[in-house]
Scaffold this motif. Sequence first.
Motif, PDB file in Angstrom:
ATOM      1  N   HIS A   1      14.564   4.447  13.768  1.00 29.75           N
ATOM      2  CA  HIS A   1      14.037   3.624  12.670  1.00 29.75           C
ATOM      3  C   HIS A   1      12.636   4.167  12.376  1.00 29.75           C
ATOM      4  CE1 HIS A   1      12.485   0.235  10.402  1.00 29.75           C
ATOM      5  NE2 HIS A   1      13.650  -0.382  10.442  1.00 29.75           N
ATOM      6  N   PRO A   2      12.280   4.302  11.084  1.00 30.80           N
ATOM      7  CA  PRO A   2      10.969   4.907  10.795  1.00 30.80           C
ATOM      8  C   PRO A   2       9.796   3.968  11.008  1.00 30.80           C
ATOM      9  CG  PRO A   2      12.059   4.271   8.754  1.00 30.80           C
ATOM     10  CD  PRO A   2      13.038   3.982   9.861  1.00 30.80           C
ATOM     11  N   GLY A   3      10.073   2.657  11.137  1.00 27.84           N
ATOM     12  CA  GLY A   3       9.000   1.679  11.234  1.00 27.84           C
ATOM     13  C   GLY A   3       8.359   1.489   9.866  1.00 27.84           C
ATOM     14  N   PRO A   4       7.779   0.341   9.586  1.00 28.33           N
ATOM     15  CA  PRO A   4       7.766  -0.844  10.445  1.00 28.33           C
ATOM     16  C   PRO A   4       9.113  -1.551  10.440  1.00 28.33           C
ATOM     17  CG  PRO A   4       6.664  -1.306   8.349  1.00 28.33           C
ATOM     18  CD  PRO A   4       7.060   0.125   8.314  1.00 28.33           C
ATOM     19  N   VAL A   5       9.458  -2.142  11.589  1.00 25.52           N
ATOM     20  CA  VAL A   5      10.745  -2.821  11.727  1.00 25.52           C
ATOM     21  C   VAL A   5      10.598  -4.288  11.329  1.00 25.52           C
ATOM     22  CG1 VAL A   5      12.471  -3.581  13.394  1.00 25.52           C
ATOM     23  CG2 VAL A   5      11.437  -1.318  13.654  1.00 25.52           C
TER      24      VAL A   5
ATOM     25  N   GLU B   1      10.318  10.720  -1.766  1.00 23.25           N
ATOM     26  CA  GLU B   1      10.452  11.519  -0.536  1.00 23.25           C
ATOM     27  C   GLU B   1       9.344  11.242   0.479  1.00 23.25           C
ATOM     28  OE1 GLU B   1      11.923  15.088   0.465  1.00 23.25           O
ATOM     29  OE2 GLU B   1      12.741  15.640  -1.492  1.00 23.25           O
ATOM     30  N   HIS B   2       9.646  11.577   1.708  1.00 20.88           N
ATOM     31  CA  HIS B   2       8.683  11.443   2.808  1.00 20.88           C
ATOM     32  C   HIS B   2       8.996  12.579   3.785  1.00 20.88           C
ATOM     33  CE1 HIS B   2       5.925   9.804   5.545  1.00 20.88           C
ATOM     34  NE2 HIS B   2       6.373   8.572   5.673  1.00 20.88           N
ATOM     35  N   PRO B   3       8.677  13.807   3.371  1.00 26.47           N
ATOM     36  CA  PRO B   3       9.160  14.960   4.149  1.00 26.47           C
ATOM     37  C   PRO B   3       8.660  15.023   5.592  1.00 26.47           C
ATOM     38  CG  PRO B   3       7.682  15.675   2.357  1.00 26.47           C
ATOM     39  CD  PRO B   3       7.975  14.226   2.135  1.00 26.47           C
TER      40      PRO B   3
ATOM     41  N   LEU C   1      17.260   1.412   8.474  1.00 23.68           N
ATOM     42  CA  LEU C   1      16.168   1.394   7.492  1.00 23.68           C
ATOM     43  C   LEU C   1      15.685  -0.027   7.262  1.00 23.68           C
ATOM     44  CD1 LEU C   1      17.711   3.700   4.746  1.00 23.68           C
ATOM     45  CD2 LEU C   1      15.909   4.338   6.372  1.00 23.68           C
ATOM     46  N   ARG C   2      14.401  -0.123   6.949  1.00 24.68           N
ATOM     47  CA  ARG C   2      13.815  -1.425   6.621  1.00 24.68           C
ATOM     48  C   ARG C   2      14.276  -1.887   5.241  1.00 24.68           C
ATOM     49  NH1 ARG C   2       8.925  -2.985   4.108  1.00 24.68           N
ATOM     50  NH2 ARG C   2       8.469  -0.808   3.576  1.00 24.68           N
ATOM     51  N   MET C   3      14.469  -3.195   5.106  1.00 26.38           N
ATOM     52  CA  MET C   3      14.676  -3.772   3.770  1.00 26.38           C
ATOM     53  C   MET C   3      13.326  -3.722   3.066  1.00 26.38           C
ATOM     54  SD  MET C   3      17.685  -4.805   3.040  1.00 26.38           S
ATOM     55  CE  MET C   3      17.870  -6.310   2.109  1.00 26.38           C
ATOM     56  N   GLN C   4      13.206  -2.920   2.017  1.00 28.72           N
ATOM     57  CA  GLN C   4      11.890  -2.693   1.412  1.00 28.72           C
ATOM     58  C   GLN C   4      11.637  -3.676   0.279  1.00 28.72           C
ATOM     59  OE1 GLN C   4      10.737   1.485   1.286  1.00 28.72           O
ATOM     60  NE2 GLN C   4      12.637   1.883   2.379  1.00 28.72           N
ATOM     61  N   LEU C   5      11.356  -4.908   0.715  1.00 24.39           N
ATOM     62  CA  LEU C   5      11.236  -6.008  -0.246  1.00 24.39           C
ATOM     63  C   LEU C   5      10.146  -5.734  -1.284  1.00 24.39           C
ATOM     64  CD1 LEU C   5      11.584  -8.857   2.394  1.00 24.39           C
ATOM     65  CD2 LEU C   5      13.365  -7.971   0.880  1.00 24.39           C
TER      66      LEU C   5
ATOM     67  N   SER D   1      14.551   3.853  -0.268  1.00 25.32           N
ATOM     68  CA  SER D   1      14.001   4.545   0.895  1.00 25.32           C
ATOM     69  C   SER D   1      13.753   6.032   0.671  1.00 25.32           C
ATOM     70  CB  SER D   1      14.946   4.370   2.089  1.00 25.32           C
ATOM     71  OG  SER D   1      14.438   5.082   3.182  1.00 25.32           O
ATOM     72  N   ARG D   2      12.481   6.388   0.650  1.00 23.66           N
ATOM     73  CA  ARG D   2      12.118   7.815   0.611  1.00 23.66           C
ATOM     74  C   ARG D   2      12.462   8.481   1.940  1.00 23.66           C
ATOM     75  NH1 ARG D   2       6.172   5.579  -0.287  1.00 23.66           N
ATOM     76  NH2 ARG D   2       5.692   4.773   1.770  1.00 23.66           N
ATOM     77  N   VAL D   3      12.452   7.672   3.010  1.00 24.25           N
ATOM     78  CA  VAL D   3      12.810   8.213   4.326  1.00 24.25           C
ATOM     79  C   VAL D   3      14.275   8.672   4.301  1.00 24.25           C
ATOM     80  CG1 VAL D   3      13.172   7.591   6.750  1.00 24.25           C
ATOM     81  CG2 VAL D   3      11.127   6.798   5.553  1.00 24.25           C
ATOM     82  N   ALA D   4      15.129   7.858   3.681  1.00 22.13           N
ATOM     83  CA  ALA D   4      16.547   8.219   3.624  1.00 22.13           C
ATOM     84  C   ALA D   4      16.740   9.496   2.826  1.00 22.13           C
ATOM     85  CB  ALA D   4      17.356   7.085   2.998  1.00 22.13           C
TER      86      ALA D   4
ATOM     87  N   ILE E   1      -1.349  12.990   0.493  1.00 25.70           N
ATOM     88  CA  ILE E   1      -1.315  11.903  -0.482  1.00 25.70           C
ATOM     89  C   ILE E   1      -0.129  10.970  -0.266  1.00 25.70           C
ATOM     90  CG2 ILE E   1      -0.346  13.607  -2.135  1.00 25.70           C
ATOM     91  CD1 ILE E   1      -2.087  10.605  -3.503  1.00 25.70           C
ATOM     92  N   ARG E   2      -0.424   9.688  -0.227  1.00 22.80           N
ATOM     93  CA  ARG E   2       0.628   8.655  -0.260  1.00 22.80           C
ATOM     94  C   ARG E   2       0.407   7.817  -1.512  1.00 22.80           C
ATOM     95  NH1 ARG E   2       3.081   4.678   4.118  1.00 22.80           N
ATOM     96  NH2 ARG E   2       4.094   6.653   4.570  1.00 22.80           N
ATOM     97  N   SER E   3       1.493   7.618  -2.229  1.00 16.78           N
ATOM     98  CA  SER E   3       1.386   6.879  -3.490  1.00 16.78           C
ATOM     99  C   SER E   3       2.637   6.035  -3.707  1.00 16.78           C
ATOM    100  CB  SER E   3       1.257   7.903  -4.633  1.00 16.78           C
ATOM    101  OG  SER E   3       1.548   7.293  -5.870  1.00 16.78           O
TER     102      SER E   3
HETATM  103  N1  ASP Z   1       7.157   3.883   6.904  1.00 18.97           N
HETATM  104  C1  ASP Z   1       8.225   4.358   6.063  1.00 18.97           C
HETATM  105  C2  ASP Z   1       7.725   4.660   4.673  1.00 18.97           C
HETATM  106  O1  ASP Z   1       6.539   4.656   4.442  1.00 18.97           O
HETATM  107  C3  ASP Z   1       9.401   3.455   6.065  1.00 18.97           C
HETATM  108  C4  ASP Z   1       9.172   2.052   5.575  1.00 18.97           C
HETATM  109  O2  ASP Z   1       8.085   1.709   5.098  1.00 18.97           O
HETATM  110  O3  ASP Z   1      10.136   1.279   5.675  1.00 18.97           O
HETATM  111  O4  ASP Z   1       8.526   4.923   3.797  1.00 18.97           O
END
Ligand code: ASP
Length: 320
Positions: free
Chosen positions: A261-265, A138-140, A224-228, A171-174, A110-112
């Motif tokens: 970098h997790p992408g997208p860049v 989170e994004h384990p 990390l991407r700037m998650q606008l 950032s859940r990746v962070a 699941i992604r939400s």
């Molecule tokens: N792809 C990663 C995520 O889904 C990072 C990002 O979107 O910046 O969290």
Amino acid sequence: MMAWAAEGRHLLSIDDLGREDIQRLLTRAESFAEVSGREIKKVPTLRGRTVINLFYESSTRTSASFELAAKRLSADLLNIKSVGSSVDKGESLKDTVQTLSAYDPAAIVIRSPNAGAAQMVSRWTTASVINAGDGKHEHPTQALTDLYTLRRRVGSLEGLKLWIVGDVLHSRVARSGILAFVRMGCEVTVCGPPTLIPRGIEALGCAVRHTLDELADADVVYSLRMQLERMQGTYVPSLREYAALYQIDSRRLTPTQLLMHPGPVNRGVELDARVIDSPQALIVDQVESGVVVRMAVLFELLAGGGRGARNATEQEPQPA
Ligand code: ASP
């Protein structure tokens, strides 16, 4: 630890995993790397089991790699995206999960956009639930992919100095990354403007910096991407000013440092094009690793023992 080894066998957070669990997953992923090198990249391990990818948010890498992982393990795969499904018609997450559970899936990925969604889903289904990103929580599997990628490149992670630079707040990746890297013995520093660093993040075991002045200390720079799309309000004066202070470019990245970098860049914002395409960048390796790591997660949850292992006959990868 916790949910991983308990009744429910879910992967909701890196906190579900102890160091040994992580080691075992990474070793398992390595065994699948051999399968991925074959011309026919398939093993029969999950034949007859169903995996549902339920994505309520955009995704390229995570959805593609879960899809490939399930297919390479011979599972039957259902891909449900919010657009084009009954979610469009206003069906709630709970009703959707209960409906899909009628197909008796072994796993729901699941992604939400909402933090805590994966945890909720795990209460509504008997399937194993894998968190593929819940809001900024989170994004384990990304963190496991990053550990795997880095371990392949450098060997031991113990004592490695890693700087996570950018929009840590959204950032859940962070968050998953800090937990995972610290658990594996890395020294983690997060760096960004004060508006983009969550208050109290040191509690996760990392240091905090607001300038790149000491970036040369890092062995690995994780950008990390700037998650606008998650920003309500203004966190930086402009992307240009942000880039001037925090962009990783070939002046700031020393020749011995690795770049992730997790992408997208966002080219030209958090990263300069030259470093993205340099041999120091592990960005493509991260994408490649995503498949075998997700195969390992599916394998451990569904075929590695416990309740989720019902009907699993093949414990080891075999040629199909
Ligand atoms: N792809 C990663 C995520 O889904 C990072 C990002 O979107 O910046 O969290």
